[in-house]
Design a protein around this motif. Structure first.
Motif: not given
Length: 365
Positions: A232-236
């Motif tokens: 999810m952090l990478k998706a940001i």
């Protein structure tokens, strides 16, 4: 000089990566760290102090604590800890707590209002301290939780930036712990023996708050699917604007094909909508199909065609005579008088082989 532990080395590397990725620090910066007394701000101040001794650039630190005015708040412990470790610090006493009580309705969540008021104080103090950067202790979990909170409850697809310029352009806010997890920050603060001080707000830690509920949900997801928070952090940082519904990113009026169109199939001049290629393929298939020989007929057969408008072969085949003639070899008919035809109700006379001869060509009896 090496790091004191593997944990400190890991946090230092993650913090350095964030500083480099988002160009957070410059030579000669004076960095003001917002120090609330919680685990995250202590971890940030400690790791920046470690990096300051190793960095290829020079920058200074000053810790600023905003006292909200609650009587139980231990601002003296913050002051003594900073003094013992040789950190510059400043404690700003305010009446934010009372202001929130006066403004906020009963049952409303005070956290967002408190954050805005405290941010205003930090901006003011930053000018007074000559700070060029304001560093906040938000970690990776804060980014992910904010993303979900906005998605679930605010109808917005946003989190928080790692580097932000204030609306008036006067301040730069950085979040160097963007790659550091909450558990790592907690463990590092404990390892460094820094005192964790609560903000003393009555709503602090309320498990009914939306952020607390989101935090519990993420913990459960991480247990069931390890690595989901990292994803999810990478998706940001991996946004595909063309696949979102925001018309500001994708104005519908500007979405038009730009590649040249290819010519489609041509059509016959008679207006038939069947493509020529399909017609030609069908004609070729018919032309190349083998012809079948029709059945032979008995010359003594008499046909009763009282209720038919087509003539049939003597074996009961319902193939029209014209098709039969087209596919069968021609043969000479018999001489007259060998076959008797009943033409009482017919408008055509039949040859002895089943063919339909028009009346004009009928031989006299």
């Amino acid at each position: 000089m090496g790091y004191r532990s593997e944990l400190e080395s890991r946090l230092a590397k993650k913090t350095t990566k964030a500083i480099v990725d988002y160009d957070m620090l410059e030579n000669g910066d004076r960095v003001m760290v917002g120090l609330s007394g919680g685990k995250d701000s202590w971890a940030l101040l400690q790791v920046l102090d470690v990096l300051r001794a190793r960095a290829p650039i020079r920058f200074s630190l000053v810790a600023v604590n905003v006292d909200s005015g609650y009587k139980e708040y231990k601002h003296e412990l913050i002051a003594s800890t900073c003094k013992a470790r040789g950190w510059d610090y400043r404690i700003e006493h305010t009446g934010i707590g009372q202001t929130i009580d006066d403004i906020l309705d009963d049952g409303a969540t005070p956290c967002s209002l408190c954050a805005r008021l405290r941010r205003g104080v930090l901006y003011r103090v930053a000018k007074e301290e000559g700070a060029t950067k304001i560093a906040l202790g938000h970690h990776a979990d804060d980014f992910i939780e904010t993303l979900l909170l906005n998605l679930f409850f605010a109808g917005a697809l946003k989190a928080m930036p790692a580097k932000l310029v204030s609306d008036d352009g006067a301040h730069v806010v950085i979040r160097p712990l963007v790659y550091v997890g909450e558990a790592e920050a907690r463990a590092y603060t404990k390892e460094c023996e820094l005192p964790i001080i609560g903000c003393c707000c009555p709503a602090c830690g309320d498990l009914g708050l939306q952020r607390q509920r989101t935090k519990r949900m993420l913990m459960e997801l991480e247990r069931e699917h390890p690595g989901v928070k990292q994803s999810m952090l990478k998706a940001i940082g991996n946004v595909a604007p063309r696949h979102l519904l925001d018309t500001r990113l994708n104005p519908p009026g500007e979405l038009r094909a730009t590649a040249p169109r290819e010519r489609g199939p041509t059509y016959e001049a008679d207006g038939d909508a069947t493509p020529v290629l399909l017609k030609r393929a069908t004609a070729l298939k018919r032309a190349t199909a083998p012809l079948k020989r029709g059945p032979t007929h008995d010359t003594t057969t008499t046909h009763d065609t009282t209720t038919h408008d087509t003539t049939h072969d003597t074996d009961g085949d319902a193939t029209p005579v014209l098709l039969t003639r087209a596919t069968a070899p021609l043969k000479r008919g018999p001489t007259r008088g060998t076959t008797t035809h009943d033409i009482t109700t017919h408008d055509t006379t039949h040859d002895t082989d089943g063919g339909a001869t028009p009346p004009a060509r009928r031989a006299p009896l």
